[in-house]
Design an enzyme around this catalytic site. Structure first.
Site: not given
Lengths: 200, 287
Positions: A141, A48, A21
């Protein structure tokens, strides 16, 4: 490019899933840069991104690796020698027949693509033949996905938090006890290269 | 992890596979909805999500509920249908429709549009706004279909949470909208209700792409992010259904990651916009 039968017999793993991310671009660059030309396992990457972003990621990563990097298309077979990135605003799953499924299901952990979605589906398909790698990021996540991979016999690697640009994501997986190894990026690359080391 | 637990993990998976198959079989045999041609990773994920959500131990317990609890099927239908949509999703698609497709539609005295798998209707209203701005809405007949009666009811009402409006307004503007997005709805408390004139010519109807057939000859079919959930066979079935439902020279709009290349209808269409996935049925086949 494909596996010869001898390669297939020797290789313990069939695919590598990677989640990143915040700070991920740099981490992914370093990771793929460190891969030897002999390395051919397919990489499946969720970074992401904002839903509006274009397909910059594969072009960017292509500059640093011998692997063919491409944005995943639905139903495409997962092949050695390729790195697949999840398209912005789509989840990427692995189907049982070894193809890619894209979906527009609800966001998971506020993310689409979500790392958990990729990791869980890949774990079901590849089981003990899967390596999961979770690197820099500012959310949770991927932690559950790492657990799923480990539970089904796969190997999980978290980036060394002290090295990560944002350590929250790898720390979350470590806190759940779902990491087989904690390595810096150099260590991750050389572990992956080691899958091709001559054994007897 | 030792060898034995690995085997147990894969045995568990094998059992789950079987349970998924049996559940889909039951849904098909008892209720007639056929999800067997859907991508398995998607179906499995949705089912397990429901199992977890209800605190059940296995998919078999879900099966029990399906067989013995009235209305439980409605929950599963909602889980298995694709309900994520937004107004003017992928603004470039609507921009391209406006530039490439609308001018052709204007040459017809009357047009028919089919939104296949319209879910809760956001794209139906989006396209209706486009038609209205281009002066085509009054001579359009729009069919909005989905297999799930519950989402159709939402579509018919045209009431959406106000929390999404900011995003929709941005999408609308990026799509080349000519007015202010707020011209098309009335805000009430935490909801907006879409201008009822937009649905004046819309028929909302149940239609199942998996099991139903051609019901009209239309000029445009819009079916976005539905085919990605289907396996190859089912995709081919549905694309053939679309090809048969379009007039010659009619348009097909798919989701940004969907493609007719390498499908059985690839030769039936020409490409209007490769990146926005807009296709035109050939006027003379085989050319």
């Amino acid at each position: 490019m494909g596996f010869s039968m001898a390669d297939k017999a020797k290789l313990k793993y069939r695919a590598v899933v990677i989640g990143t991310s915040a700070g991920g671009l740099k981490a992914l660059k370093q990771l793929v840069e460190g891969l030897d030309p002999v390395f051919q396992l397919p990489l499946l990457i969720v970074q992401h991104l904002s839903p509006q972003s274009d397909s910059f990621l594969p072009k960017y990563l292509s500059q640093f690796t011998h692997l063919k990097v491409k944005e995943a298309d639905p139903h495409e077979p997962i092949l050695p020698g390729y790195a697949y990135t999840a398209p912005p605003n789509y989840h990427m799953h692995v189907e049982k027949n070894g193809t890619i499924l894209l979906s527009v299901d609800e966001k998971v952990n506020f993310a689409r693509p979500s790392i958990d979605v990729l990791f869980e589906s890949a774990a079901w398909v590849y089981q003990q033949h899967l390596i999961g790698i979770l690197m820099t990021g500012a959310n949770n996540d991927g932690a559950k996905g790492m657990c799923q991979i480990k539970m089904l016999g796969g190997l999980t690697i978290a980036q060394l938090p002290s090295e990560a640009e944002v350590p929250i994501m790898p720390e979350a997986a470590i806190a759940l006890g779902c990491t087989s190894k904690v390595l810096d990026i150099k260590g991750i690359s050389s572990f992956l290269n080691g899958q091709y080391a001559k054994t007897d | 992890m030792n060898m034995q637990s690995k085997n147990e993990g894969s045995k568990e998976l094998q059992k789950q596979d079987l349970e998924v198959r049996l559940l889909l079989e039951a849904i098909q045999q008892i209720y007639g909805y056929d999800f067997r041609g859907y991508n398995q990773a998607h179906v499995r994920r949705r089912i397990l999500h429901r199992v977890q959500n209800l605190g059940l131990k296995s998919i078999s317990e879900l099966q029990h509920k399906l067989l013995h609890e009235e209305h439980f099927i409605e929950i599963l239908l909602r889980d298995l249908s694709i309900n994520v949509t937004e107004m003017f999703r992928d603004p470039g698609f609507y921009r391209s429709m406006r530039l490439e497709v609308i001018p052709v539609l204007k040459t017809y005295p009357f047009i028919k549009v089919w939104h296949a798998g319209c879910s809760t209707g956001e794209e139906v209203y989006s396209f209706a706004i486009l038609l209205k701005e281009e002066g085509l809405l009054d001579r359009a007949q729009i069919y909005a279909t989905d297999f799930n009666p519950i989402v159709l009811e939402t579509a018919r009402k045209g009431i959406y949470p106000v929390s999404r409006i900011k995003e929709y307004t941005q999408n609308y503007q990026a799509s080349g909208g000519l007015q202010s997005f707020s011209d098309f709805y009335i805000a009430r408390y935490d909801s907006v209700i879409m201008d009822h004139n937009l649905r004046k010519n819309v028929v909302f109807a149940e239609h199942n792409l998996v099991t139903d057939n051609v019901f009209a000859e239309v000029h445009v079919i819009i079916c976005r992010n539905v085919l990605i959930y289907f396996n190859k066979d089912l995709q081919n079935r549905v694309l053939k259904l679309f090809a048969d439902s379009l007039i010659k020279g009619g348009f097909l709009g798919l989701g940004s990651k969907e493609n007719i290349m390498f499908t059985e209808v690839a030769d039936t269409f020409t490409v209007v916009d490769a990146s926005e996935k807009i296709y035109k049925k050939k006027i003379v086949l085989g050319i």
